[in-house]
Structure formats: structure tokens, C-alpha cells
Design an enzyme around this catalytic site. Structure first.
Site, PDB file in Angstrom:
ATOM      1  N   THR A  13      63.394  73.229  36.587  1.00  0.00           N
ATOM      2  CA  THR A  13      63.655  72.253  37.636  1.00  0.00           C
ATOM      3  C   THR A  13      62.640  71.112  37.651  1.00  0.00           C
ATOM      4  OG1 THR A  13      62.382  73.504  39.280  1.00  0.00           O
ATOM      5  CG2 THR A  13      64.742  73.992  39.105  1.00  0.00           C
ATOM      6  N   ARG A  45      61.699  80.264  40.044  1.00  0.00           N
ATOM      7  CA  ARG A  45      60.829  81.076  40.889  1.00  0.00           C
ATOM      8  C   ARG A  45      61.603  81.663  42.064  1.00  0.00           C
ATOM      9  NH1 ARG A  45      56.222  76.848  42.329  1.00  0.00           N
ATOM     10  NH2 ARG A  45      58.086  75.547  42.516  1.00  0.00           N
ATOM     11  N   LEU A  98      57.938  75.493  29.582  1.00  0.00           N
ATOM     12  CA  LEU A  98      57.461  74.269  30.217  1.00  0.00           C
ATOM     13  C   LEU A  98      56.842  74.548  31.580  1.00  0.00           C
ATOM     14  CD1 LEU A  98      60.564  71.970  29.518  1.00  0.00           C
ATOM     15  CD2 LEU A  98      58.644  72.475  28.013  1.00  0.00           C
ATOM     16  N   ALA A  99      56.883  75.800  32.012  1.00  0.00           N
ATOM     17  CA  ALA A  99      56.442  76.141  33.362  1.00  0.00           C
ATOM     18  C   ALA A  99      54.931  76.234  33.454  1.00  0.00           C
ATOM     19  CB  ALA A  99      57.073  77.463  33.791  1.00  0.00           C
ATOM     20  N   SER A 106      48.828  70.667  26.287  1.00  0.00           N
ATOM     21  CA  SER A 106      48.409  69.452  26.977  1.00  0.00           C
ATOM     22  C   SER A 106      47.180  68.830  26.327  1.00  0.00           C
ATOM     23  CB  SER A 106      48.080  69.782  28.436  1.00  0.00           C
ATOM     24  OG  SER A 106      47.381  68.740  29.069  1.00  0.00           O
ATOM     25  N   GLU A 115      44.820  67.875  27.865  1.00  0.00           N
ATOM     26  CA  GLU A 115      43.674  68.355  28.636  1.00  0.00           C
ATOM     27  C   GLU A 115      42.898  69.450  27.895  1.00  0.00           C
ATOM     28  OE1 GLU A 115      42.320  67.584  31.677  1.00  0.00           O
ATOM     29  OE2 GLU A 115      43.633  65.847  31.934  1.00  0.00           O
ATOM     30  N   TYR A 128      42.766  73.443  34.692  1.00  0.00           N
ATOM     31  CA  TYR A 128      44.071  73.219  34.069  1.00  0.00           C
ATOM     32  C   TYR A 128      43.944  73.237  32.546  1.00  0.00           C
ATOM     33  CZ  TYR A 128      48.328  70.662  32.711  1.00  0.00           C
ATOM     34  OH  TYR A 128      49.506  70.270  32.112  1.00  0.00           O
ATOM     35  N   ASN A 140      50.133  62.264  28.611  1.00  0.00           N
ATOM     36  CA  ASN A 140      50.832  61.916  29.856  1.00  0.00           C
ATOM     37  C   ASN A 140      52.194  61.294  29.568  1.00  0.00           C
ATOM     38  OD1 ASN A 140      47.867  62.008  30.415  1.00  0.00           O
ATOM     39  ND2 ASN A 140      48.591  61.653  32.504  1.00  0.00           N
ATOM     40  N   ARG A 143      59.461  62.226  38.018  1.00  0.00           N
ATOM     41  CA  ARG A 143      58.098  62.688  38.277  1.00  0.00           C
ATOM     42  C   ARG A 143      57.897  62.800  39.794  1.00  0.00           C
ATOM     43  NH1 ARG A 143      54.823  65.477  35.572  1.00  0.00           N
ATOM     44  NH2 ARG A 143      54.266  64.083  33.859  1.00  0.00           N
TER      45      ARG A 143
END
Length: 330
Positions: free
Chosen positions: A10, A33, A82-83, A131, A133, A155, A183, A189
Site C-alpha cells: 500500500t 498489516r 518493499l515493507a 537504501s 542510507e 534506519y 531518494n 508520497r
């Protein structure tokens, strides 16, 4: 018929992915979820309308047994993970939750996919949404797949653990790939992200609904791309002949100030500086250094290239937010 299990269905990327897979005839299974865990009901309703034959499965990412039960029930050919916690800022408030949901849950999903492959004797393909990150304070600019992993946020640390676990299971014989996503934005978004906060703010100021927009640092540089492009990269990585890690980025850096200026210009507001305020409360405790990706491997191996540039991304988001305001006024 190919069966695909999509976690985070989602969310921004998940919704684009589910629609893309369904359009090519894939049977899409969405992991959602439990309601008590904050299921995105609006997002789920959109998916059910946009994705013919969508099948949903309820499970908490923190429940490894539940994840395995879903994988065993679906017996997917493709698994798209992707969660997870999607906000770096939130990860500072909930580092343990972030570690479980964005790190340990990935290990549980990989184990379930590997066990399914062992039991059925057929290939199960997995792609993990990693990511930028994970690189943290990288001295190398731009970053590529060989850049040392040394995160500086909860994260990033959770994503780094998950990234390493993909490599572990790849060595074990699972077709497990990662897409190291920089990003990427779109009209889908959530407003909790600074990019959407900016485009909504510019649209509301242009419409006379607000007069100011408050942000954190305007100097932060990021490599911003178009979310549907990054979804295409995930599909290509999963279906590549050999599983590997792929940086997915535009290779062009822009500051938050650049994003603000482009958004206000698109909304028709001449002097953005008259409307934007900065507040140290919105600055993160620590932030990654310049995140700029080198997507050479994705280009050479997957044939992937971004289709929408920075200005196009900002324009699409602002136009969407202006349209929402116009619809509300009808």
C-alpha cells in the site's frame, strides 16, 4: 501464471509495483498489516480497485512465523520486499522497532523463501529494497555497489543488516537481489516526507490557503528520482539472469532549497523566500553525507535508465496537489 508476493503493497512503491505486475498478467499477492498495526485503508482500497484479482494476506512483519505461513500459502515465484519503516526521522524515535521491521523481518522472509525453494525444487526469486542510507557518511562520491557500508542512522543500520542478509542467502543458493534505492518521489508520497510537505505547502500557498511553510535545513543534498522508474529497476533486478546488488539513482544531486524553488515556481508563487521558514526542530540528530548514486551497473546489466528528471518529478507532485485543492473546491 507467475505469482508474486509484494510486501509494503500500500506504500508509494508497492502500489506502483502491484499495478505494473498485474498489467503483465502476474497474480499479485499483497502482504498487509493487521488493522491494529495501522493498515493503510485508503491505500488498500485503491489497490483493490486498481489491481484485478488482487489477493491480500494479513501478517505483522515482526512475526516471523506469520511471514513464513504466508510464503508457504502463496508459494510465490517472485518476492518483492518493499515493507519496513520508511522514515529516517521516525527511526530515531523507534530504533528497536526499526531494527525488527526493517532488518530482522527481512531475514525471516529470506529464510521462508529459501525453505520454499528447498521444498518445491523450483527457483524463488527475491528482491530487497535497500537504501542509500546504508552508506552513511561515505567518503566516496558518487557511491556505487563497492562503497563501504557504514550507516549513521537507525534506519540505515537496519537496512544494512537486511542488505548483508540478502548476500548471505544468495550464497546459500537463493536468487536474492538488492536495489540500493536513492531518494525517489511521486504524488503518492505521504505528507510525512519533506518532498510532499513542500509540494503540498507550495500548492496551498498558491491557492491562498496558507502563507508560510516551515522546514528544517535547506542545504541537504539528495539524488531524487521518479518512483515508477525505481519500481522498474526492482523488477529488472529480480528477473536478471544473475542475482546481484544494484545502485538505482539519477546521479544528479539537488538541495532541499532546489526542491522548494522548483515547487513554488511550478505552483506560480514568485518569491518562495517570503513564505518559507526554517526551524531547527525539524533537523535530524545525524544525517548522511552527500548521497549521490552511480547507477552504471544497473544501466549496463539491467538496461535501466531514469525516464523522468528532477523538474519533471517536482512538477508532477505539485500538479497533483494543485488538482486535489481544485477538486476540494468544486
Amino acid at each position: 501464471m507467475t505469482a508474486a508476493l509484494v510486501t509494503g503493497a500500500t506504500g508509494q512503491d508497492g502500489s506502483y509495483l502491484c499495478e505494473r505486475l498485474a498489467a503483465e498478467g502476474v497474480q499479485v499477492h499483497a502482504l498487509v498489516r493487521p488493522s491494529a498495526g495501522g493498515t493503510d485503508e485508503a491505500g488498500l482500497a485503491h489497490l483493490r480497485e486498481a489491481v484485478p484479482g488482487l489477493r491480500t494476506h494479513v501478517a505483522d512483519l515482526a512475526d516471523g512465523d506469520a511471514l513464513r505461513a504466508v510464503v508457504d500459502a502463496v508459494e510465490p515465484d517472485e518476492v518483492y520486499n518493499l515493507a519496513g519503516i520508511s522514515s529516517v526521522a521516525y527511526s530515531w524515535k523507534a530504533p528497536v522497532e526499526t531494527g525488527v521491521v526493517s532488518g530482522i523481518a527481512v531475514a525471516a522472509l529470506l529464510e521462508a523463501a529459501w525453505a520454499l525453494q528447498e521444498r518445491t525444487g523450483r527457483t524463488v526469486r527475491v528482491v530487497q529494497a535497500s537504501s542509500a542510507e546504508i552508506f552513511g557518511s561515505a567518503e566516496q562520491v558518487p557511491q556505487d555497489e563497492s562503497t563501504p557500508i557504514r550507516p549513521v542512522t537507525p534506519y540505515g543500520a537496519a537496512k544494512a543488516y537486511a542488505h548483508h542478509m540478502v548476500g548471505v542467502y544468495r550464497g546459500r543458493g537463493l536468487h536474492a537481489a538488492t536495489v540500493i534505492l536513492y531518494n525517489h518521489e511521486s504524488p503518492r508520497r505521504p505528507a510525512t516526507f519533506v518532498t510532499r510537505k513542500i509540494t503540498q505547502g507550495a500548492a496551498r500557498i498558491a491557492a491562498g490557503l496558507d502563507s508560510t511553510l516551515t522546514l528544517g535545513s535547506l542545504d541537504v543534498l539528495r539524488d531524487w528520482g521518479w518512483a515508477p522508474d525505481y519500481v522498474e529497476a526492482a523488477v529488472a533486478a529480480l528477473r536478471a539472469e544473475a542475482a546481484d546488488d544494484f545502485v538505482v539513482a539519477t546521479g544528479v544531486a539537488h538541495s532541499v532549497e532546489d526542491f522548494v524553488a522548483a515547487a513554488f515556481d511550478r505552483a506560480g508563487v514568485a518569491d518562495w523566500r517570503a513564505h518559507v521558514r526554517t526551524d531547527p526542530a525539524f533537523v535530524r540528530p545525524a544525517d548522511a553525507a552527500l548521497q549521490l548514486g552511480d547507477a552504471t551497473r544497473a544501466r549496463d546489466v539491467l538496461g535501466w535508465r531514469p525516464t523522468t528528471d528532477f523538474d519533471g518529478v517536482v512538477a508532477a507532485m505539485v500538479d497533483h496537489d494543485l488538482d486535489l485543492i481544485a477538486r476540494d473546491r468544486r
